[in-house]
Design an enzyme around this catalytic site. Structure first.
Site, PDB file in Angstrom:
ATOM      1  N   LYS A 173       8.405 -17.123 -10.297  1.00  0.00           N
ATOM      2  CA  LYS A 173       7.387 -16.028 -11.086  1.00  0.00           C
ATOM      3  C   LYS A 173       6.393 -16.757 -11.521  1.00  0.00           C
ATOM      4  O   LYS A 173       6.384 -17.823 -12.796  1.00  0.00           O
ATOM      5  CB  LYS A 173       8.862 -15.715 -11.648  1.00  0.00           C
TER       6      LYS A 173
ATOM      7  N   PHE B  56      -4.761   3.856  15.014  1.00  0.00           N
ATOM      8  CA  PHE B  56      -4.728   4.824  13.812  1.00  0.00           C
ATOM      9  C   PHE B  56      -6.195   4.542  13.231  1.00  0.00           C
ATOM     10  O   PHE B  56      -6.138   4.032  13.175  1.00  0.00           O
ATOM     11  CB  PHE B  56      -3.995   4.964  13.250  1.00  0.00           C
TER      12      PHE B  56
ATOM     13  N   ASP C 132      -4.831  -6.112   5.339  1.00  0.00           N
ATOM     14  CA  ASP C 132      -5.526  -6.628   5.729  1.00  0.00           C
ATOM     15  C   ASP C 132      -5.302  -8.207   5.346  1.00  0.00           C
ATOM     16  O   ASP C 132      -6.140  -9.491   6.391  1.00  0.00           O
ATOM     17  CB  ASP C 132      -6.943  -5.848   5.407  1.00  0.00           C
TER      18      ASP C 132
ATOM     19  N   LYS D 148     -11.934  -2.467  19.232  1.00  0.00           N
ATOM     20  CA  LYS D 148     -10.746  -2.907  19.417  1.00  0.00           C
ATOM     21  C   LYS D 148     -10.076  -2.611  20.849  1.00  0.00           C
ATOM     22  O   LYS D 148      -8.969  -3.008  21.240  1.00  0.00           O
ATOM     23  CB  LYS D 148     -10.145  -2.361  18.293  1.00  0.00           C
TER      24      LYS D 148
ATOM     25  N   PRO E 180      -3.757 -11.184  10.731  1.00  0.00           N
ATOM     26  CA  PRO E 180      -3.664 -11.153  11.930  1.00  0.00           C
ATOM     27  C   PRO E 180      -4.084  -9.189  12.493  1.00  0.00           C
ATOM     28  O   PRO E 180      -3.225  -8.688  11.766  1.00  0.00           O
ATOM     29  CB  PRO E 180      -2.639 -11.848  12.941  1.00  0.00           C
ATOM     30  N   ASP E 181      -4.592  -9.447  13.359  1.00  0.00           N
ATOM     31  CA  ASP E 181      -4.766  -7.772  13.411  1.00  0.00           C
ATOM     32  C   ASP E 181      -4.435  -7.561  14.622  1.00  0.00           C
ATOM     33  O   ASP E 181      -4.078  -8.397  15.877  1.00  0.00           O
ATOM     34  CB  ASP E 181      -6.448  -7.286  13.982  1.00  0.00           C
ATOM     35  N   ILE E 182      -2.898  -6.680  14.688  1.00  0.00           N
ATOM     36  CA  ILE E 182      -1.323  -6.298  15.726  1.00  0.00           C
ATOM     37  C   ILE E 182      -2.522  -5.953  16.880  1.00  0.00           C
ATOM     38  O   ILE E 182      -2.069  -6.025  17.852  1.00  0.00           O
ATOM     39  CB  ILE E 182      -0.506  -5.814  14.282  1.00  0.00           C
TER      40      ILE E 182
ATOM     41  N   ASN F  81       0.990  -0.817  -0.158  1.00  0.00           N
ATOM     42  CA  ASN F  81      -0.125  -0.147   0.146  1.00  0.00           C
ATOM     43  C   ASN F  81       0.662   1.052   0.249  1.00  0.00           C
ATOM     44  O   ASN F  81       2.344   1.342   0.399  1.00  0.00           O
ATOM     45  CB  ASN F  81      -1.197  -0.128   1.344  1.00  0.00           C
TER      46      ASN F  81
HETATM   47  N1  CTP Z   1      -3.952  -2.245  12.593  1.00  0.00           N
HETATM   48  C1  CTP Z   1      -2.774  -3.282  12.917  1.00  0.00           C
HETATM   49  N2  CTP Z   1      -3.540  -4.793  12.388  1.00  0.00           N
HETATM   50  C2  CTP Z   1      -3.730  -4.769  10.899  1.00  0.00           C
HETATM   51  C3  CTP Z   1      -4.884  -3.297  10.717  1.00  0.00           C
HETATM   52  C4  CTP Z   1      -4.642  -2.613  11.477  1.00  0.00           C
HETATM   53  O1  CTP Z   1      -2.431  -3.273  13.462  1.00  0.00           O
HETATM   54  N3  CTP Z   1      -3.756  -5.969  11.028  1.00  0.00           N
HETATM   55  C5  CTP Z   1      -3.917  -0.891  13.355  1.00  0.00           C
HETATM   56  C6  CTP Z   1      -3.390  -0.403  12.613  1.00  0.00           C
HETATM   57  O2  CTP Z   1      -1.913   0.261  12.108  1.00  0.00           O
HETATM   58  C7  CTP Z   1      -4.416   0.734  12.588  1.00  0.00           C
HETATM   59  C8  CTP Z   1      -5.143   0.204  12.924  1.00  0.00           C
HETATM   60  O3  CTP Z   1      -5.583  -1.322  12.999  1.00  0.00           O
HETATM   61  O4  CTP Z   1      -3.936   1.577  13.447  1.00  0.00           O
HETATM   62  C9  CTP Z   1      -6.543   0.434  12.025  1.00  0.00           C
HETATM   63  O5  CTP Z   1      -7.476  -0.403  12.293  1.00  0.00           O
HETATM   64  P1  CTP Z   1      -7.809  -1.087  10.860  1.00  0.00           P
HETATM   65  O6  CTP Z   1      -9.025  -1.616  11.281  1.00  0.00           O
HETATM   66  O7  CTP Z   1      -7.306  -2.053  10.068  1.00  0.00           O
HETATM   67  O8  CTP Z   1      -8.559   0.239  10.424  1.00  0.00           O
HETATM   68  P2  CTP Z   1      -9.433  -0.340   8.817  1.00  0.00           P
HETATM   69  O9  CTP Z   1      -8.261  -0.933   7.788  1.00  0.00           O
HETATM   70  O10 CTP Z   1      -9.604   1.160   8.022  1.00  0.00           O
HETATM   71  O11 CTP Z   1     -10.653  -0.337   9.283  1.00  0.00           O
HETATM   72  P3  CTP Z   1     -12.031  -1.413   8.616  1.00  0.00           P
HETATM   73  O12 CTP Z   1     -11.623  -2.384   7.449  1.00  0.00           O
HETATM   74  O13 CTP Z   1     -12.591  -1.651   9.419  1.00  0.00           O
HETATM   75  O14 CTP Z   1     -12.553  -0.155   8.413  1.00  0.00           O
END
Ligand code: CTP
Length: 418
Positions: free
Chosen positions: A304, A340, A294, A358, A322-324, A225
């Site tokens: 390749k 954020f 995500d 969260k 994983p959502d860290i 990204n």
């Molecule tokens: N974050 C994280 N690990 C992930 C995804 C996000 O630590 N796998 C953290 C980012 O660093 C940021 C926050 O979560 O602090 C953003 O939340 P997130 O739910 O990812 O935001 P969006 O992607 O905007 O969520 P949504 O898809 O619900 O809109």
């Protein structure tokens, strides 16, 4: 309520740690107050600063370079044309070396030259070439101070962000009385400390995630990204500046490590998760500024991918990362957790939902989209926490990060935010 509870700065006392490790380039210009520069070197060093001194040629008529060399512990420079000094540390290097440039005393002549961008001697050149904050402590006869030319020059410098310290007023060396006295050395140090913001995070351990993540598709392709990492790096720098011990877990970015920050480089979301979770327990604050992907490809192709492998298009099968942030927030012994939220619409509503879902302590939300957020140098943030909110107006990411870090410090201590 103590002054600190209001967030207002209390009385400033220069203590040993308050300029610890700060590199101060002290410029001394010509005038009878030049001798007070010697006292200032001592006070700066007492406050923990590393000091290098540059004298103008006129200053060297009032006080010898040797005096400043003995007090600062480093050779003193007076000229642009000193070959041996340029070979040791060139003037541009010296300008880069400084965290703060202070000119004390600043004569009317030097102020005029600075206001007009002259580079006609070493000190004026350094002031022009440095990216460090510049502070000047004027000292001159009261008529020279009151002269419209001097005042116009000061207004120009002030408008450019130069800090003007003083002058004081009282009896002058020339026998007159009025404004134009150099501030006392202690006062100059106190103003410098004040200008650098409160070091309210000494002893606090900060963990920051920053940048994008890359999820490999095959040995040459990845899903990524457009996060530059600048916001997270600015948060790490601001926390370090405020005295915190900072660990920065960085995705693939092209940014230098902020001074004093420990950096761990990672590439994928899972690497970032492992690095963050290994550190989280040892930290007091976690700021998740990374733009974590995500999803990642279910499998990484060992070779390749060929065009021919998808004659009628190619379907990538993705699985969730994983959502860290949520994992850290779910820890039993968790740090103060800051997330954020980048939203393209209904910023506050979605961000508050994220705060609650969260179980965060603070969310910093911003609007992203064309011309906003990721790719800009400046930004604006809406801060939301359980029971409160605030807006940090649009400004450069460094200032925004400082304001965010100051707010974290106050919320974490359970103080009423200023
Ligand atoms: N974050 C994280 N690990 C992930 C995804 C996000 O630590 N796998 C953290 C980012 O660093 C940021 C926050 O979560 O602090 C953003 O939340 P997130 O739910 O990812 O935001 P969006 O992607 O905007 O969520 P949504 O898809 O619900 O809109």
């Amino acid at each position: 309520m103590t002054p600190d509870d209001t967030g207002a700065p209390g009385p400033v006392t220069p203590s040993r740690a308050r300029l610890a490790g700060v590199r101060v380039l002290l410029g001394v210009s010509g005038g009878i107050a030049a001798y007070k520069g010697a006292e200032l070197v001592r006070r700066l060093r007492d406050a923990g600063a590393e000091v290098r001194v540059v004298l103008t040629e006129n200053a060297a008529r009032f006080v010898t370079p040797l005096t400043f060399q003995a007090l600062s512990g480093h050779p003193v420079r007076t000229s642009l044309w000193d070959e041996s000094a340029e070979a040791a540390m060139g003037h541009i290097e010296l300008a880069r070396w400084a965290d703060e440039v202070v000119v004390a005393p600043a004569s009317a002549d030097l102020i005029a030259r600075l206001a007009h961008g002259f580079a006609d001697d070493l000190l004026a050149t350094l002031c022009l070439a440095t990216a460090a904050p510049l502070s000047i402590a004027p000292a001159m006869n009261q008529q020279m101070w009151a002269n419209a030319a001097t005042q116009a020059n000061l207004a120009t410098l002030h408008a450019r962000g130069v800090r003007v310290l003083g002058p004081g007023s009282g009896g002058q060396a020339c026998g007159e009385f009025g404004a134009g006295r150099l501030l006392e050395a202690d006062e100059i140090v106190a103003r410098l400390v004040d200008g650098r913001g409160p070091r309210e995070l000494v002893g606090v351990r900060f963990l920051v995630s920053a940048g994008p993540t890359y999820e490999d598709i095959d040995p040459v392709r990845f899903l990524g990204n457009r996060s530059s990492g600048r916001m997270g790096f600015a948060v790490a720098a601001a926390a370090a500046e405020a005295g915190a011990d900072v660990t920065l877990v960085a995705g693939p970015v092209h940014l230098p490590t902020p001074r004093g920050v420990r950096r761990i480089d990672v590439r994928s979301a899972r690497q970032m998760r492992d690095a963050v979770l290994a550190e989280a327990g040892a930290n007091d604050v976690f700021v998740a500024a990374a733009a974590v992907g995500d999803f990642r490809p279910r499998d990484i192709a060992p070779h390749k991918l060929k065009k021919t492998s998808g004659d009628s298009g190619l379907e990538l099968s993705l699985v969730q990362n994983p959502d860290i942030l949520a994992e850290v927030a779910a820890l039993e012994r968790r740090p103060f957790v800051v997330g954020f939220a980048a939203e393209t619409e209904r910023v506050e509503e979605y961000a508050r939902e994220k705060l609650e879902r969260k179980r965060l302590d603070l969310v910093a939300a911003n609007e992203v989209g064309a011309g906003l957020g990721f790719e800009r140098e400046d930004n604006a943030l809406i801060l939301l926490w359980p029971g409160g909110s605030d807006v940090l107006e649009r400004s450069g990411k460094a200032d925004l990060a400082r304001a965010l870090v100051a707010r974290i410090a106050r919320l974490r201590l359970g103080k009423v935010p200023a």
